[in-house]
Design a protein around this motif. Sequence first.
Motif, PDB file in Angstrom:
ATOM      1  N   ILE A  26       0.840  -1.207   0.000  1.00  0.00           N
ATOM      2  CA  ILE A  26       0.000   0.000   0.000  1.00  0.00           C
ATOM      3  C   ILE A  26       0.877   1.260   0.000  1.00  0.00           C
ATOM      4  O   ILE A  26       0.587   2.225  -0.711  1.00  0.00           O
ATOM      5  N   PHE A  27       1.960   1.223   0.770  1.00  0.00           N
ATOM      6  CA  PHE A  27       2.880   2.364   0.737  1.00  0.00           C
ATOM      7  C   PHE A  27       3.444   2.557  -0.664  1.00  0.00           C
ATOM      8  O   PHE A  27       3.594   3.681  -1.142  1.00  0.00           O
ATOM      9  N   PHE A  29       1.938   1.765  -3.431  1.00  0.00           N
ATOM     10  CA  PHE A  29       0.840   2.353  -4.211  1.00  0.00           C
ATOM     11  C   PHE A  29       0.786   3.865  -3.977  1.00  0.00           C
ATOM     12  O   PHE A  29       0.566   4.647  -4.904  1.00  0.00           O
ATOM     13  N   LEU A  30       1.001   4.274  -2.715  1.00  0.00           N
ATOM     14  CA  LEU A  30       0.904   5.701  -2.389  1.00  0.00           C
ATOM     15  C   LEU A  30       2.040   6.506  -3.023  1.00  0.00           C
ATOM     16  O   LEU A  30       1.828   7.617  -3.505  1.00  0.00           O
ATOM     17  N   ILE A  31       3.238   5.948  -3.011  1.00  0.00           N
ATOM     18  CA  ILE A  31       4.390   6.763  -3.323  1.00  0.00           C
ATOM     19  C   ILE A  31       4.896   6.541  -4.750  1.00  0.00           C
ATOM     20  O   ILE A  31       5.485   7.451  -5.345  1.00  0.00           O
ATOM     21  N   PHE A  32       4.612   5.347  -5.308  1.00  0.00           N
ATOM     22  CA  PHE A  32       5.162   5.020  -6.619  1.00  0.00           C
ATOM     23  C   PHE A  32       4.789   6.022  -7.713  1.00  0.00           C
ATOM     24  O   PHE A  32       5.658   6.478  -8.462  1.00  0.00           O
ATOM     25  N   PRO A  33       3.490   6.408  -7.827  1.00  0.00           N
ATOM     26  CA  PRO A  33       3.143   7.331  -8.916  1.00  0.00           C
ATOM     27  C   PRO A  33       3.924   8.635  -8.836  1.00  0.00           C
ATOM     28  O   PRO A  33       4.203   9.257  -9.864  1.00  0.00           O
ATOM     29  N   ILE A  34       4.278   9.056  -7.609  1.00  0.00           N
ATOM     30  CA  ILE A  34       4.987  10.330  -7.483  1.00  0.00           C
ATOM     31  C   ILE A  34       6.458  10.144  -7.821  1.00  0.00           C
ATOM     32  O   ILE A  34       7.074  11.004  -8.450  1.00  0.00           O
ATOM     33  N   VAL A  36       7.704   7.808  -9.818  1.00  0.00           N
ATOM     34  CA  VAL A  36       7.966   7.344 -11.176  1.00  0.00           C
ATOM     35  C   VAL A  36       8.110   8.492 -12.164  1.00  0.00           C
ATOM     36  O   VAL A  36       8.819   8.380 -13.152  1.00  0.00           O
ATOM     37  N   ILE A  37       7.447   9.617 -11.877  1.00  0.00           N
ATOM     38  CA  ILE A  37       7.530  10.708 -12.855  1.00  0.00           C
ATOM     39  C   ILE A  37       8.897  11.388 -12.831  1.00  0.00           C
ATOM     40  O   ILE A  37       9.281  12.032 -13.800  1.00  0.00           O
ATOM     41  N   LEU A  40      11.148   9.675 -15.402  1.00  0.00           N
ATOM     42  CA  LEU A  40      10.524   9.839 -16.727  1.00  0.00           C
ATOM     43  C   LEU A  40      10.669  11.265 -17.245  1.00  0.00           C
ATOM     44  O   LEU A  40      10.670  11.487 -18.455  1.00  0.00           O
ATOM     45  N   THR A  49       6.928   6.637 -21.268  1.00  0.00           N
ATOM     46  CA  THR A  49       7.300   5.378 -20.641  1.00  0.00           C
ATOM     47  C   THR A  49       8.811   5.224 -20.751  1.00  0.00           C
ATOM     48  O   THR A  49       9.476   6.014 -21.410  1.00  0.00           O
ATOM     49  N   LEU A 251       5.694  16.387 -17.326  1.00  0.00           N
ATOM     50  CA  LEU A 251       6.379  15.599 -16.303  1.00  0.00           C
ATOM     51  C   LEU A 251       7.495  16.413 -15.655  1.00  0.00           C
ATOM     52  O   LEU A 251       7.732  16.295 -14.452  1.00  0.00           O
ATOM     53  N   ALA A 254       5.744  18.658 -13.325  1.00  0.00           N
ATOM     54  CA  ALA A 254       5.267  17.877 -12.181  1.00  0.00           C
ATOM     55  C   ALA A 254       6.410  17.594 -11.227  1.00  0.00           C
ATOM     56  O   ALA A 254       6.249  17.716 -10.002  1.00  0.00           O
ATOM     57  N   VAL A 258       6.660  18.592  -7.320  1.00  0.00           N
ATOM     58  CA  VAL A 258       6.915  17.650  -6.219  1.00  0.00           C
ATOM     59  C   VAL A 258       8.023  18.220  -5.329  1.00  0.00           C
ATOM     60  O   VAL A 258       7.924  18.188  -4.093  1.00  0.00           O
TER      61      VAL A 258
ATOM     62  N   ILE B 347      -2.824   0.594   7.050  1.00  0.00           N
ATOM     63  CA  ILE B 347      -1.745   1.576   7.174  1.00  0.00           C
ATOM     64  C   ILE B 347      -1.882   2.370   8.470  1.00  0.00           C
ATOM     65  O   ILE B 347      -0.920   2.538   9.229  1.00  0.00           O
ATOM     66  N   PRO B 369       2.182  12.454  -0.766  1.00  0.00           N
ATOM     67  CA  PRO B 369       1.089  12.512  -1.760  1.00  0.00           C
ATOM     68  C   PRO B 369       0.041  13.552  -1.394  1.00  0.00           C
ATOM     69  O   PRO B 369      -0.483  14.254  -2.259  1.00  0.00           O
ATOM     70  N   THR B 372       1.226  16.827  -2.540  1.00  0.00           N
ATOM     71  CA  THR B 372       1.579  16.968  -3.946  1.00  0.00           C
ATOM     72  C   THR B 372       0.368  17.434  -4.729  1.00  0.00           C
ATOM     73  O   THR B 372      -0.749  17.015  -4.464  1.00  0.00           O
ATOM     74  N   VAL B 376      -0.401  16.896 -10.540  1.00  0.00           N
ATOM     75  CA  VAL B 376       0.782  16.064 -10.643  1.00  0.00           C
ATOM     76  C   VAL B 376       0.379  14.600 -10.470  1.00  0.00           C
ATOM     77  O   VAL B 376       0.780  13.727 -11.251  1.00  0.00           O
ATOM     78  N   ALA B 380       0.495  11.647 -13.208  1.00  0.00           N
ATOM     79  CA  ALA B 380       1.244  10.417 -12.946  1.00  0.00           C
ATOM     80  C   ALA B 380       0.397   9.191 -13.286  1.00  0.00           C
ATOM     81  O   ALA B 380       0.867   8.252 -13.933  1.00  0.00           O
ATOM     82  N   LEU B 384       0.998   6.207 -15.937  1.00  0.00           N
ATOM     83  CA  LEU B 384       1.099   4.805 -15.529  1.00  0.00           C
ATOM     84  C   LEU B 384       0.079   3.928 -16.225  1.00  0.00           C
ATOM     85  O   LEU B 384       0.371   2.808 -16.629  1.00  0.00           O
ATOM     86  N   VAL B 390       3.527   2.766 -18.345  1.00  0.00           N
ATOM     87  CA  VAL B 390       4.516   2.013 -17.583  1.00  0.00           C
ATOM     88  C   VAL B 390       3.980   0.648 -17.135  1.00  0.00           C
ATOM     89  O   VAL B 390       4.648  -0.375 -17.289  1.00  0.00           O
ATOM     90  N   HIS B 422      -6.184   6.822  -4.863  1.00  0.00           N
ATOM     91  CA  HIS B 422      -4.852   7.305  -4.505  1.00  0.00           C
ATOM     92  C   HIS B 422      -4.909   8.722  -3.960  1.00  0.00           C
ATOM     93  O   HIS B 422      -4.268   9.058  -2.968  1.00  0.00           O
TER      94      HIS B 422
END
Lengths: 284, 546
Positions: A26-27, A29-34, A36-37, A40, A49, A251, A254, A258, B347, B369, B372, B376, B380, B384, B390, B422
């Motif tokens: 879950i963590f 899921f929370l942090i990956f989208p931020i 990953v950019i 990229l 991609t 990106l 973005a 961030v 969590i 998040p 943010t 953004v 993202a 994805l 991705v 999210h």
Amino acid sequence: MSSLPPYASTGQRVWHYSYLAICAAIFFFLIFPIIVILPLSFNAENFFTFTPAMLALDPEGYSLKHYYDFFTNPDWQQALKNSVMIAPVATILATSFGTLAAIGLSQSHVPYKPAIMAVLISPMIVPLIISAAGMYFFYSRIGLQGTYWGVVMAHAALGTPFVIITVTATLVGFDRSLVRAAANLGANPVTTFFKIQMPLIVPGVVSGALFAFITSFDEVVVVLFLGSAAQKTLPWQMFTGLREQISPTILAVASLMVAISIVLLTILELLRRRSERLRGLSPG
Amino acid sequence: MSETADQLLTTKDGKPLKAALAKALRRDKLRALALIAPLLIFVLLTFVAPIVDMLFRSVENDIVSETLPRTVIELQDWDAESGVVPGDATYNALHYDLMIAAEKKKHTQLGTRLNYEETGISSAFRKTGRRVDDFGEGYTDQFVALNEAWEAPATWVDLLASPDWVKSQATWAAGDQKATAEPSFVINDTARKALPQTSEIYGAFARTIQVEDQDSPTEEEPWNAVYSALYEDLTANPAAADAFSGANEALLSEAAAAVATFTPVDIKALFVKADKDWGEPSIWQTIKTFAPAYTSGYFLNSVDAQLTADGVQMKPEDERIYLFLFGRTLMLSMAITISCLLLGYPIAFLLAHLPLRTSNLLMILVLLPFWTSLLVRTSAWKVLLQQQGVINDFLVWIGVISDAGRLVMINNQTGTIIAMTHILLPFMILPLFSVMKTISPNYVRAAKSLGATNWTAFWRVYFPQSVPGIGAGAVLAFILSIGYYITPELVGGTSGIFISNRIAYHISSSLNWGLAAALGTMLLAAVMILFLVYDRIVGIDNVKLG
């Protein structure tokens, strides 16, 4: 939950580790989208991609061209300029009105307090699309639609509830006998306010101001309806970019945003710690 | 003792203590209010007034009675149920109304407004608006054939203008005409009484050409509709000429004697010729139904009903969309809230039970998040989830799916649910965390020592204590979710959009502001009800940030 006792059965061990694995997912899921950019945004191609060159960590696959585009493209620069012109002014309005009102609300005898509080908090509760619709209709009637001050006032109104909430929270822990002591020692109300009360509530005011700033800086729905092309802000430009001509410059923007969030978050955390230390709520 | 009991307690300067205290209290209250007042006024002006304006706009409907005042009055006596079209008087009234509206270019706005209620009206108004200028031509020709003076603008000004206006107009004409506008036309009292219709239509004519075209009534031949009105006035009151004197009296007597022999123009036939809808009762029913200045029409529209002459009816099956959209907004919000709860509870539980140092560190993963920018995070997810994105690339690379079988995860409901979960997850985790922090570990320990298994201790003892946190988090996530606009717009495609996207569409594309306001009002009511629930659970003063 944090650690297993030595006598735990196999079933308990399995459950414990799978729980930790779920939490990790879950963590992620929370942090990956931020996260990953960030890589990229250094893409050398106009893709969204990872290119084979990037995966091979080939320096050829990376470039700063999208950042370069952001800093040279007049559309993005105008949007950045508008955001920088609108957000601070809205923040100053929201913070000064909001702090005064929070001090007023924290007095012991406030008539109609629940009703006043409901009105003052309402910009935070009403869905943005409804605020935007109402403001669009009303500001068109009075000729503020499509003007700089129209957008600034709308953003200030949206930011005030955050200032009220944070400053009120700081005032709850404020020891009123300090004010009486100051008065007793001969200070007038204005001196008392600036010398005694203000330094103690400053963390609340600053974090309220940060909330108001980010509300305006990130806001897109209201400005989309209220603004004209001359008030096109950074989020608005991102919105059109995402909807129409999707370019990786988004990106890069973005990623920069961030970075701004991380700075703001750090300031807030430091303020919170300072405030708790001053009020003796936590050891440090 | 008995002496002091009778005495009033007083302050040092002799005022009663009670009064002095009341005064001090009042001063305190005023000071508090004075501190609050600037913000209160600011919020009332910039935020509350717009919302009230929107509520007002959702029922406001003065365009019909403002654009077609004469027609609306005539229609009051017409029985909408009768199945026959109204009488000739109504057609005449509409002739004048439409003539004025067409010159002010307001008839298309009205057509568009009424078209929301019945399709086809817009084109009837547009077509008729183009031709209405010629409707009275038959009368114009007959008057001019009778006496050429009727063709001269000066005849009309002499007959109808007030002497004061004539004087001030002459002064204006002698001076610098470009410097100021021509004085606004005024009708004389004699004409107003003797020739009421003519005065009214001519007055409208004069003011319209002055404002719209910057022309002068002294130089322009009046509309055909003015001749038509004069015909009616003279037919109704053949003695009208007696009120005038000199050349005007002679001119009018001659005309009054002649009108009986004029060939009447069939205004109704001309309307029907312009658009055959005017021969049907339904268009008249719609005008009559929406004549009042306030309407429930927009609200009925937003629940897929409509106001017809027979009362409130549901729309035809294939035109119903709003109830469906409201339903979908609620369903999707519910799905998002439940996913937030399922992901947020573990969590929050973990964060609440880790040592402070570790939990502070992990909290950053939740707060980053939260801080943010919404755009953004939405961009993202767009990166994805798209088909060349991705996640699909990764799945193809590890061989779970084939290159041809890439998953469609964006521009549909899946996209909306994933991205919104999210975005709203921190709003679920933070209230849950703050409630779980306050749950004492002793209860669970006691349960376990009394023989409960881990599961029983959690489910029967811990979980019920965390329910207030669930309530607060769920209501907050739900409130935020049903009003969302940006994310569904960007990742929702057509199947994943909310009612708010429809509101935005009506504001900026279809320009049906009344309907947008009505939909907004209903959404606002839903949010307010939910907020009262939230207030009950958490209390408005206990809202915490970060």
